[in-house]
Design an enzyme around this catalytic site. Sequence first.
Site, PDB file in Angstrom:
ATOM      1  N   SER A 126       6.938   3.685  -5.756  1.00  0.00           N
ATOM      2  CA  SER A 126       5.494   3.622  -5.527  1.00  0.00           C
ATOM      3  C   SER A 126       4.902   5.017  -5.526  1.00  0.00           C
ATOM      4  O   SER A 126       5.581   5.991  -5.142  1.00  0.00           O
ATOM      5  CB  SER A 126       5.257   2.965  -4.167  1.00  0.00           C
ATOM      6  OG  SER A 126       3.942   3.191  -3.731  1.00  0.00           O
ATOM      7  N   TYR A 150       7.160   2.724   5.332  1.00  0.00           N
ATOM      8  CA  TYR A 150       7.253   2.128   3.995  1.00  0.00           C
ATOM      9  C   TYR A 150       7.549   3.215   2.956  1.00  0.00           C
ATOM     10  O   TYR A 150       8.475   3.087   2.135  1.00  0.00           O
ATOM     11  CB  TYR A 150       5.939   1.411   3.669  1.00  0.00           C
ATOM     12  CG  TYR A 150       5.783   1.050   2.215  1.00  0.00           C
ATOM     13  CD1 TYR A 150       6.537   0.029   1.652  1.00  0.00           C
ATOM     14  CD2 TYR A 150       4.880   1.734   1.407  1.00  0.00           C
ATOM     15  CE1 TYR A 150       6.397  -0.286   0.304  1.00  0.00           C
ATOM     16  CE2 TYR A 150       4.736   1.413   0.063  1.00  0.00           C
ATOM     17  CZ  TYR A 150       5.499   0.408  -0.476  1.00  0.00           C
ATOM     18  OH  TYR A 150       5.363   0.101  -1.808  1.00  0.00           O
ATOM     19  N   LYS A 154      10.873   4.025   0.378  1.00  0.00           N
ATOM     20  CA  LYS A 154      10.818   4.199  -1.084  1.00  0.00           C
ATOM     21  C   LYS A 154      11.466   5.532  -1.479  1.00  0.00           C
ATOM     22  O   LYS A 154      12.201   5.601  -2.469  1.00  0.00           O
ATOM     23  CB  LYS A 154       9.377   4.122  -1.587  1.00  0.00           C
ATOM     24  CG  LYS A 154       8.793   2.721  -1.519  1.00  0.00           C
ATOM     25  CD  LYS A 154       9.510   1.758  -2.450  1.00  0.00           C
ATOM     26  CE  LYS A 154       9.204   0.319  -2.166  1.00  0.00           C
ATOM     27  NZ  LYS A 154      10.048  -0.634  -2.913  1.00  0.00           N
TER      28      LYS A 154
HETATM   29  C1  UD1 Z   1      -2.188   0.762  -0.554  1.00  0.00           C
HETATM   30  C2  UD1 Z   1      -1.174   1.398   0.295  1.00  0.00           C
HETATM   31  C3  UD1 Z   1      -0.125   1.999  -0.625  1.00  0.00           C
HETATM   32  C4  UD1 Z   1       0.495   0.911  -1.481  1.00  0.00           C
HETATM   33  C5  UD1 Z   1      -0.619   0.250  -2.275  1.00  0.00           C
HETATM   34  C6  UD1 Z   1      -0.139  -0.903  -3.142  1.00  0.00           C
HETATM   35  C7  UD1 Z   1      -2.308   2.060   2.350  1.00  0.00           C
HETATM   36  C8  UD1 Z   1      -2.894   3.178   3.121  1.00  0.00           C
HETATM   37  N1  UD1 Z   1      -1.813   2.384   1.144  1.00  0.00           N
HETATM   38  O1  UD1 Z   1      -2.754   1.753  -1.409  1.00  0.00           O
HETATM   39  O2  UD1 Z   1       0.885   2.652   0.097  1.00  0.00           O
HETATM   40  O3  UD1 Z   1       1.456   1.462  -2.360  1.00  0.00           O
HETATM   41  O4  UD1 Z   1      -1.606  -0.244  -1.380  1.00  0.00           O
HETATM   42  O5  UD1 Z   1       0.109  -2.037  -2.390  1.00  0.00           O
HETATM   43  O6  UD1 Z   1      -2.276   0.922   2.795  1.00  0.00           O
HETATM   44  N2  UD1 Z   1     -10.541  -0.562   0.255  1.00  0.00           N
HETATM   45  C9  UD1 Z   1     -11.764  -0.933   0.809  1.00  0.00           C
HETATM   46  N3  UD1 Z   1     -11.833  -2.117   1.474  1.00  0.00           N
HETATM   47  C10 UD1 Z   1     -10.785  -2.961   1.618  1.00  0.00           C
HETATM   48  C11 UD1 Z   1      -9.536  -2.586   1.054  1.00  0.00           C
HETATM   49  C12 UD1 Z   1      -9.435  -1.374   0.375  1.00  0.00           C
HETATM   50  O7  UD1 Z   1     -12.743  -0.201   0.703  1.00  0.00           O
HETATM   51  O8  UD1 Z   1     -10.917  -4.034   2.247  1.00  0.00           O
HETATM   52  C13 UD1 Z   1     -10.450   0.699  -0.508  1.00  0.00           C
HETATM   53  C14 UD1 Z   1      -9.462   1.712   0.064  1.00  0.00           C
HETATM   54  O9  UD1 Z   1     -10.069   2.518   1.015  1.00  0.00           O
HETATM   55  C15 UD1 Z   1      -9.037   2.448  -1.205  1.00  0.00           C
HETATM   56  C16 UD1 Z   1      -9.125   1.385  -2.300  1.00  0.00           C
HETATM   57  O10 UD1 Z   1      -9.976   0.370  -1.780  1.00  0.00           O
HETATM   58  O11 UD1 Z   1      -9.957   3.465  -1.518  1.00  0.00           O
HETATM   59  C17 UD1 Z   1      -7.780   0.770  -2.649  1.00  0.00           C
HETATM   60  O12 UD1 Z   1      -7.158   0.283  -1.453  1.00  0.00           O
HETATM   61  P1  UD1 Z   1      -5.826  -0.582  -1.485  1.00  0.00           P
HETATM   62  O13 UD1 Z   1      -5.953  -1.687  -2.466  1.00  0.00           O
HETATM   63  O14 UD1 Z   1      -5.471  -0.924  -0.075  1.00  0.00           O
HETATM   64  O15 UD1 Z   1      -4.751   0.412  -2.108  1.00  0.00           O
HETATM   65  P2  UD1 Z   1      -4.300   1.885  -1.622  1.00  0.00           P
HETATM   66  O16 UD1 Z   1      -4.937   2.271  -0.370  1.00  0.00           O
HETATM   67  O17 UD1 Z   1      -4.480   2.797  -2.782  1.00  0.00           O
END
Ligand code: UD1
Length: 340
Positions: A126, A150, A154
């Site tokens: 990842s 996590y 990895k």
């Molecule tokens: C997350 C994990 C990462 C993992 C990846 C794939 C965390 C901090 N990181 O990455 O380790 O490898 O998922 O499963 O959990 N967002 C919102 N609202 C929401 C959800 C997300 O605004 O309800 C935003 C987040 O702030 C971010 C983006 O959407 O900017 C993507 O979020 P997300 O899909 O959770 O992925 P990552 O944070 O990149």
Amino acid sequence: MTKTVLLTGGAGYIGSHTYLGLVASGYDVVILDNFSNAQEDVPLRLARITGSPVKLHRGDVLDPVFLTGVFAAHDFDAVIHFAAKKAVGESVAKPLDYIQTNVGGFVNLLQAMDAADVRRIVFSSSATVYGDTLVQPIPEDHPRTYTSPYAYTKISGELILEQLVAADPRWAVGTLRYFNPVGAHYSALIGEDPQDIPNNLVPYIAKVAIGELPRLQVFGDDYDTPDGTGLRDYIHVEDLADGHVLSVNALLETGQSHTVNLGTGEGSTVLEVLRAYSDACGKELPFEIVPRRDGDVAVLTARPDLARQVLGFNAKRTLDDMCQSSWAWVSGQLRNDPKP
Ligand code: UD1
């Protein structure tokens, strides 16, 4: 001659899409899964798409006797290892569970492989191994660091494989560092199916789109990005699956190990994804801006060049494809032709 590949965790989100990619490329594929994070009917859905029954072993990588039995029942050429826990927040609360499954279970698998003379493995890593970095897009030689149990598991998996290759040159390893996999299979018969309230952006938006959740909470709009919301490298799960097929092909053809990013090299902000999803489902989706989520970084994007050079990998599908396929899946719009 037909090559046989074992997919641990093959009924899960990325595993099931990779199953279809491998079958389409002529591989004989066997799934091992404990269904802890997969729907019971995934094998039937896969069989419906491919027209052939799925070869399945139901069990756990924590059970060495079970693993020995699986390896005795087939003559595998390679293994793709997906069977692992993947929720960052849960790993902070339950580090030992994560280490037990993601490290202990993995070592059991490697021992069973070694005993059966199977030494070709693709490992699901990842972008989390890069930690919190300002270097963007991230090249593979960026130092690794962990910000959660996590991520620790990895990095541990990658280090275990590196030591194995150094100790015994008969091993060949494909380490694939995923960025943000989203979307669903074109048929809309398989996709991501979170059991609880999703943590990840696209599954959350999908639940808003089908009316199960009232609105998206956008975690922060004051990042240093074009619209202030977090920017990520979203990759269509079918492109990611293609990356696994290319990785297995390379291991079997060349015997050379590789460690590559699987991303597009492009980034989209939260509001851009929401816009694309609204277009896909044909309605405006409600959202509110809330404070930043702990542990989030502003930007996370892959340097995709090495995967292109080493594997010939190119992510082909767009953000619109990702949102349209997700919407077709969650809204149950089955599409008969398995490929566009
Ligand atoms: C997350 C994990 C990462 C993992 C990846 C794939 C965390 C901090 N990181 O990455 O380790 O490898 O998922 O499963 O959990 N967002 C919102 N609202 C929401 C959800 C997300 O605004 O309800 C935003 C987040 O702030 C971010 C983006 O959407 O900017 C993507 O979020 P997300 O899909 O959770 O992925 P990552 O944070 O990149």
